[in-house]
Design a protein around this motif. Structure first.
Motif: not given
Length: 330
Positions: A225-228, A242-249, A257-264, A267-272
């Motif tokens: 999640v920190h990397r993303a 989402l594939a780009d973010i997952a590759q970077a993470a 997706h599950d980690a973002f929903k749990r800790f943030e 979703s990653p795209l909503r965060y963006l």
């Protein structure tokens, strides 16, 4: 015969949505055009025809209120794939025909007896019969949360339209979507629209299974999640998937997706999207460049669907972006 008895028959609930024709958004024989037009009201998605066209044009009717909207969609026999829902719930019922809707790993039948409620952050896939006309309710997560109290809830995905708990909601919906005078009043009077919106939301929560969920977990975020987040902050204006973010993470998309929903909580795209909105807001509050418009600032921040941007901005900051810019230059 009372309204409850009139609503139900041996064939299941009856939903006459003819009054929503007063709120027609489009009618087109071109399925690609329909997809683009629906995307402006909902969000970008894929829509593909299945089998031969029945020659009937696609259409969408939509009556928007403050934090929710009610509409119908018909596009014939087709399949649809929607990426994780933005910050809204989507209820799908059928005025006619039927559908199979998959939400993540679960598949639901939507017909005269059953509906489905899709939650924010969940991807959706579906197949619709040639005669299917959907009745959809789009509800902003923040608007529904106002009725939930301080703790988040998880709403059950299946809507059993034969359940007595949902009868009040169906009766209220039927009384609106089939009556042109009521639709005109809601469409033209913001105060009346707000009252009906509150009624629909309260009846939905009263009639649906709500399961309280725990708050965000304590402890540090996972490294992924920190990397993303670092990647998103450095590339927020770029065209990111989402594939780009997952590759970077360095993790699979589902895991991220599950980690973002749990800790943030999003979703990653909503965060963006929130990062971009905050960037635009900061620039507009500062007055922007002397020759910059809201459109230029939004496009430079990475937004491509400007109508969706304006809606999300107003929901997040409680005002139009042009109002923020005007104050910033005052």
């Amino acid at each position: 015969m009372d309204m409850t008895a009139a609503l139900f028959s041996s064939n299941g609930p009856s939903l006459d949505a003819s009054a929503l024709r007063l709120c027609r958004i489009f009618e087109t024989p071109d399925l690609d055009d329909a997809r683009e037009r629906i995307s402006k009201v909902m969000q970008p998605h894929s829509l593909m025809a299945c089998g031969r066209s029945n020659g009937q044009p696609s259409h969408m009717d939509f009556m928007a209120m403050k934090g929710m909207g009610i509409g119908t969609i018909k596009f014939g026999q087709a399949s649809i794939a929607v990426p994780p829902l933005d910050d809204y719930y989507l209820a799908i019922l059928c005025v006619s025909g039927g559908a199979e809707i998959r939400i993540e790993r679960d598949t639901f039948t939507v017909d005269r007896f059953n509906g489905v409620l899709c939650s924010p952050g969940s991807p959706i896939a579906g197949q619709f019969s040639p005669d299917c006309e959907q009745l959809v309710l789009k509800i902003a997560r923040t608007r529904l949360a106002a009725f939930n109290g301080p703790r988040p809830v998880r709403l059950a995905a299946r809507l059993d339209l034969r359940s007595p708990r949902l009868t009040p909601l169906l009766v209220a919906l039927r009384g609106v979507i089939g009556d042109p005078a009521t639709v005109r009043l809601i469409r033209d009077d913001a105060l009346v629209a707000a009252e009906y919106e509150q009624l629909f939301l309260r009846l939905l929560l009263a009639g649906q299974e709500c399961v309280e969920t725990a708050g965000r977990p304590q402890g540090p975020r996972p490294v992924s999640v920190h990397r993303a987040i670092a990647y998103l902050r450095e590339n927020s204006a770029a065209a990111i998937t989402l594939a780009d973010i997952a590759q970077a993470a360095g993790v699979p998309e589902r895991t991220l997706h599950d980690a973002f929903k749990r800790f943030e909580g999003v979703s990653p795209l909503r965060y963006l999207r929130n990062l971009r909105l905050d960037d635009v807001h900061a620039q507009l509050r500062a007055g922007g460049r002397e020759d910059a418009s809201v459109t230029v600032v939004a496009l430079n921040a990475g937004f491509t669907h400007l109508s969706r941007f304006a809606q999300d901005y107003a929901e997040r900051f409680g005002e139009r972006p042009s109002d923020t810019l005007r104050r910033g230059r005052a």
